[in-house]
Motif scaffolding. Structure first.
Motif, mmCIF file in Angstrom:
data_model
loop_
_atom_site.group_PDB
_atom_site.id
_atom_site.type_symbol
_atom_site.label_atom_id
_atom_site.label_comp_id
_atom_site.label_asym_id
_atom_site.label_seq_id
_atom_site.Cartn_x
_atom_site.Cartn_y
_atom_site.Cartn_z
ATOM 1 N N LYS A 484 35.846 41.416 51.402
ATOM 2 C CA LYS A 484 37.061 41.014 52.106
ATOM 3 C C LYS A 484 36.800 39.802 52.989
ATOM 4 O O LYS A 484 35.744 39.688 53.617
ATOM 5 N N TYR A 485 37.769 38.902 53.025
ATOM 6 C CA TYR A 485 37.735 37.761 53.926
ATOM 7 C C TYR A 485 39.157 37.494 54.393
ATOM 8 O O TYR A 485 40.021 37.090 53.608
ATOM 9 N N ARG A 486 39.409 37.794 55.678
ATOM 10 C CA ARG A 486 40.753 37.670 56.256
ATOM 11 C C ARG A 486 41.750 38.469 55.407
ATOM 12 O O ARG A 486 41.579 39.667 55.233
ATOM 13 N N ASN A 487 42.765 37.790 54.851
ATOM 14 C CA ASN A 487 43.774 38.502 54.066
ATOM 15 C C ASN A 487 43.410 38.613 52.587
ATOM 16 O O ASN A 487 44.147 39.226 51.813
ATOM 17 N N TRP A 488 42.277 38.034 52.213
ATOM 18 C CA TRP A 488 41.868 38.039 50.815
ATOM 19 C C TRP A 488 40.834 39.143 50.564
ATOM 20 O O TRP A 488 40.083 39.509 51.450
ATOM 21 N N ALA A 489 40.844 39.633 49.326
ATOM 22 C CA ALA A 489 39.844 40.637 48.935
ATOM 23 C C ALA A 489 39.546 40.507 47.456
ATOM 24 O O ALA A 489 40.421 40.150 46.650
ATOM 25 N N LEU A 490 38.304 40.788 47.115
ATOM 26 C CA LEU A 490 37.866 40.819 45.723
ATOM 27 C C LEU A 490 37.242 42.186 45.465
ATOM 28 O O LEU A 490 36.194 42.521 46.022
ATOM 29 N N ASP A 491 37.913 42.989 44.655
ATOM 30 C CA ASP A 491 37.448 44.341 44.349
ATOM 31 C C ASP A 491 36.796 44.344 42.967
ATOM 32 O O ASP A 491 37.399 43.890 41.984
ATOM 33 N N ASN A 492 35.570 44.853 42.883
ATOM 34 C CA ASN A 492 34.799 44.805 41.645
ATOM 35 C C ASN A 492 34.275 46.194 41.276
ATOM 36 O O ASN A 492 33.809 46.935 42.143
ATOM 37 N N TYR A 518 42.990 39.792 45.252
ATOM 38 C CA TYR A 518 44.333 40.016 45.775
ATOM 39 C C TYR A 518 44.448 39.577 47.234
ATOM 40 O O TYR A 518 43.448 39.381 47.940
ATOM 41 N N TYR A 519 45.691 39.434 47.648
ATOM 42 C CA TYR A 519 46.036 38.939 48.980
ATOM 43 C C TYR A 519 46.991 39.940 49.622
ATOM 44 O O TYR A 519 47.961 40.383 48.987
ATOM 45 N N THR A 520 46.735 40.304 50.863
ATOM 46 C CA THR A 520 47.562 41.273 51.577
ATOM 47 C C THR A 520 47.965 40.700 52.930
ATOM 48 O O THR A 520 47.111 40.176 53.659
ATOM 49 N N GLY A 533 48.200 39.884 43.542
ATOM 50 C CA GLY A 533 46.899 39.515 43.004
ATOM 51 C C GLY A 533 46.871 39.566 41.491
ATOM 52 O O GLY A 533 47.899 39.730 40.827
ATOM 53 N N ILE A 534 45.665 39.438 40.950
ATOM 54 C CA ILE A 534 45.458 39.475 39.510
ATOM 55 C C ILE A 534 44.249 40.351 39.204
ATOM 56 O O ILE A 534 43.241 40.305 39.912
ATOM 57 N N THR A 535 44.387 41.178 38.173
ATOM 58 C CA THR A 535 43.317 42.091 37.748
ATOM 59 C C THR A 535 42.854 41.717 36.350
ATOM 60 O O THR A 535 43.678 41.459 35.456
ATOM 61 N N VAL A 536 41.548 41.702 36.164
ATOM 62 C CA VAL A 536 40.949 41.457 34.849
ATOM 63 C C VAL A 536 40.197 42.717 34.424
ATOM 64 O O VAL A 536 39.285 43.170 35.120
ATOM 65 N N ASN A 537 40.612 43.296 33.314
ATOM 66 C CA ASN A 537 39.899 44.420 32.703
ATOM 67 C C ASN A 537 39.205 43.928 31.434
ATOM 68 O O ASN A 537 39.785 43.142 30.663
ATOM 69 N N TYR A 538 37.981 44.414 31.226
ATOM 70 C CA TYR A 538 37.217 43.950 30.070
ATOM 71 C C TYR A 538 36.245 45.044 29.625
ATOM 72 O O TYR A 538 35.699 45.780 30.456
#
Length: 621
Positions: A484-492, A518-520, A533-538
């Motif tokens: 997480k960074y401020r309002n941004w987050a990267l979930d992995n 994603y952004y909150t 936000g955007i999700t990538v499934n693979y």
């Protein structure tokens, strides 16, 4: 419809009952932590109306995070099992037709409620085409120690391809009670559910999806194998779990658990298909019924400091039978049913004190068919959200009934055989902390049962049960981390799987991953919480199991690989008080890539681009 009438009648009665019982606290707002739900395994979840990325992951027909599952083109139809570590292991023989049970609720899937004021939970989501998905739940404590919950989930979706309708329903009536002196505890439920699907058998010609013929952009024009086939799984289950504790301190506890379930799987086809081989009749009507009655009685000694030790004996009796064709006279030499009675004896030790939790279970059959289950785990909790857990399990499992015995109007799908018990050993370590969430699992499979197409062709299916007489080793590692960074987050979340075997029996993707950026941010003077936000499934390409509807089962194939493509979803979610709104553009990359690359199984295409929306809404009266 009768379930909906019961649901709304119950709503009117129960809300009035709880308002009368709650007059002393009518004007007080209850703490959200007082709204909780728990299952028979004593796992407790607090009702949460916040909007997190986990809510985005759980916003689907199954209403749970489906990482490791890959949905077929139509919502609620089938799910490919990408993550083998999440497969449930049952000691007792099951009905079979397992591919159709992904949305079928088991005893462990039922949660009980305790609420200070009436709780309503509503779920709505649009589907692929012509229909909707709905789940409505009402929970009421008429007294602080007595709760009633009624819920109904339904879906209807025509789907993009011809003869691929999904139309299913699920009714739940749930209650739990404890005496005021905390000596008697009761949990009970009734579940009525059906899973109906039209079965088209997949597409015939792959080239129809390569984009060269614009008429096939209307997916209902694509040629499929079956035009008039359908399947239905329907069941009713009555469940009771109660106990009596003689004193509130160190005490003797009497326990009893029982359930009765009857269900059937039906496959109907107006015109028999040469793809499935010779048939006895010009039209197909297969129906398999299953009745099971389970009883478990036990006695335990419970102490404050040393935990609880429990001894039990159980009985599992079932009858699986098939219809006798009206045109054929009864033949006493032909087997039309399968009966069995299995008794187990066992002991269990549970310790839950301070930050430690131990559980050891030893169970052995004392009937003619041997089976066993040995499992244990140790868990240390740093706090409510951080823990370390190590678990182990060893099972000797009686084969599911469908492997042993099956009858069908198709000649190739009749068998009466016997197999050895499947032996499964599992060792798992997992942790969750403020830095990451991770798990490692090692499994060893012996005498593994599976289905295989002996024709080894897509256009001809002669699927039979087999048992692999060698060992299969499965190793998986999974890690999840949110940055997480401020309002941004990267979930992995990343899953790695490795299978050691001499033949291609257990086929899985080596890599499964999900990444969400994603952004909150609160907007409109903090009246709304916005999440986008955007999700990538693979998952990497592999020999995915194919599906045969006449058995309701997946089967092993080693001719065609699927996977190796990303699925991009763009979403915009919002929360206003207790209402969460969802808008998603699914499989965005299908707009600018070749559809022929996207498959769940060798001849089952994944879904096209869709825009779907819906909501989840909680009411606390």
């Amino acid at each position: 419809m009768r379930y909906l009438i019961v649901l709304f009648s119950f709503l009117s009665f129960s809300i009035n009952a709880q308002e009368i019982d709650s007059t002393k606290v009518k004007d007080l707002k209850a703490d959200i932590k007082l709204y909780k739900t728990f299952n028979t395994e004593k796992d407790t979840i607090y009702i949460d109306t916040s909007l997190t990325i986990q809510d985005e992951y759980k916003y689907n027909y199954l209403r749970k995070d489906n990482f490791g599952l890959f949905s077929f083109s139509n919502e609620g139809y089938l799910y490919s099992q990408l993550d083998f570590s999440k497969k449930r292991n049952y000691t007792l023989p099951q009905f079979g037709f397992n591919a159709k049970h992904s949305a079928y609720l088991d005893n462990k899937d039922i949660y009980y409620y305790s609420v200070p004021t009436p709780l309503t939970d509503l779920y709505f989501k649009t589907v692929m085409r012509q229909g909707q998905s709905l789940d409505a739940l009402i929970s009421v404590n008429t007294k602080p120690n007595l709760n009633f919950t009624v819920a109904y989930k339904a879906i209807r979706s025509v789907g993009d391809y011809f003869n691929n309708l999904t139309s299913s329903g699920n009714f739940r009536f749930i209650t739990n009670y404890n005496s005021i002196n905390k000596k008697y505890f009761l949990k009970a439920n009734f579940i009525g559910q059906d899973v109906y699907n039209q079965e088209n058998g997949g597409i015939v010609d792959f080239s129809q999806l390569d984009g060269t013929n614009v008429s096939f952009k209307q997916r209902e024009r694509v040629d499929v194998y079956f035009n008039d086939a359908s399947s239905k799984l329907k069941g009713h289950r009555y469940f009771l779990d109660h106990s009596y504790q003689f004193t509130t301190g160190n005490s003797l506890v009497l326990k009893h658990q029982a359930y009765y379930e009857n269900k059937f799987y039906e496959y109907i086809q107006g015109t028999s298909s040469a793809r499935l081989g010779k048939s006895l009749y010009s039209s197909i009507n297969n129906k398999t019924r299953f009745d099971v009655f389970y009883n478990k009685v036990g006695v335990s000694f419970k102490t404050k400091n040393l935990g609880e030790i429990n001894f039990f004996i159980d009985n599992y009796s079932f009858n699986q039978f098939y219809k006798i064709p009206e045109t054929i006279a009864y033949d006493e030499n032909v087997k039309y049913s399968l009966h069995n009675r299995i008794n187990n004896i066992g002991g269990q030790y549970e310790f839950n004190r301070n930050k430690w939790n131990f559980n050891i279970l030893l169970q052995n059959a004392i009937s003619n068919q041997p089976s066993s289950n040995y499992e244990a785990f140790a868990k240390y909790k740093f706090d409510d959200n951080q823990y370390v857990k190590i678990s182990a399990q060893q099972i000797s499992k009686i084969p599911d009934n469908i492997y042993v015995f099956n009858q069908s109007d198709y000649e190739n799908y009749n068998w009466n055989t016997s197999f050895k018990n499947e032996k499964i050993s599992v060792l798992k370590a997992e942790t969750k902390n403020k830095w990451f969430e991770a798990s490692v699992q090692l499994s060893n499979l012996n005498d593994h049962l599976y289905f295989y197409n002996t024709e080894e062709r897509i256009d001809s299916l002669v699927v039979k049960p087999f048992q692999y007489n060698k060992s299969i080793q499965y190793l998986s590692a999974e890690i999840a981390k949110e940055i997480k960074y401020r309002n941004w987050a990267l979930d992995n979340r990343i899953k790695l799987q490795e299978v050691q075997q001499d033949e291609k029996i257990l086929n899985l993707p080596y890599l499964v991953l999900r990444n969400t950026l994603y952004y909150t941010k609160p907007v409109f003077k903090k009246a709304m919480l916005l999440q986008t936000g955007i999700t990538v499934n693979y998952f990497s390409n592999y020999y995915a199991d194919d599906y045969v509807a006449v058995l309701g089962e997946f089967f092993v194939q080693d001719q065609i690989k699927v996977g190796g493509f990303p699925v991009l979803d763009f979403f915009v979610n919002a929360r206003v008080q207790q209402c969460r709104l969802y808008l998603k553009a699914e499989h965005v990359n299908a707009l600018f890539t070749n559809k022929v690359d996207y498959y769940n199984a060798p001849n089952s295409p994944f879904r096209d681009f869709h825009i779907r929306f819906g909501l989840e809404w909680n009411f606390f009266k």
